[in-house]
Design a protein around this motif. Sequence first.
Motif: not given
Length: 291
Positions: A31-45, A47-51, A109-114, A163-165
Amino acid sequence: MRFSRNATGTLFVGGALSFTLAALAYPSMLGLNTVSSDTSRVIANTQWGPLTEGDRDFVVKVRAAGLWEYPVGLLGEKKGQSQAVITASQHLVDGHSALDTTDRKVAQMLNITIPNLPSPQQQGFVNTLTADTGKQFDTDFANILRITHGSIFNTVAKIRSTTQNTLVRALADQANDTVLDHITVMEKTGLVDFGTVLFQETTPPKLPAVDLTPPPPVAGQPEVVLTPPPNATSTPVNIDGLTGASSGTGTGTGTGAGTGTGTGTGTGTNTGAGTQTTAVNVTPGATPTAG
């Protein structure tokens, strides 16, 4: 190898098929769009680390890559004119079936639609190789796949180093090994035009996002599964062992069932998607159909 130029003089491989996987965006996932070029923006926290945006995009890219390279591998096993091309094709099937298994588990596990289909550009690669015959197939096969793997190699390294995940890191480890192996077997065909490959990797033309974006899966559609070959040598990452999902903490068998249930409910939101997984036959140059 076939080349053509558009009005601006940009060189294309295989009939206007160029590769810009690094620019791939996947809008509307989660339900989100990729914003600008900030690939480091955390979209979810998790239990395995920020996504991050970049993490999510990488998981989608790995899936999309397998959805076209696996069928091309099957195609090469049948159409390859040299043993080196046939061997490279076997590596594609073997490597991407294992990598895709890991990727689908991580996405769940990360609830990512593929996606269930590759991007239009990637399907164009499949179409080109499907139409090729004889020696032309071998040449286009080796060069297109060397370009695409070379282009994604730096992306894998960047994700692995930033990545920190934990789950994404494990996927990047496997992707790194798989991509390097595929680069190597393409070069061993003796057909790679390194000058053209370098140009394509460093000067990719800008294509419309619609050409680079895999379509979202159709609701209720079975998840495409890339079946491992009978003699598979590549293996998926043991994600359950990595995350301790089996609850083998050594706290005693008396509480094992209790803690097992607790862990199960913690990841339960993802098991619903897992129950939709159905094996699908993937045939070269065709839309996957349920088996």
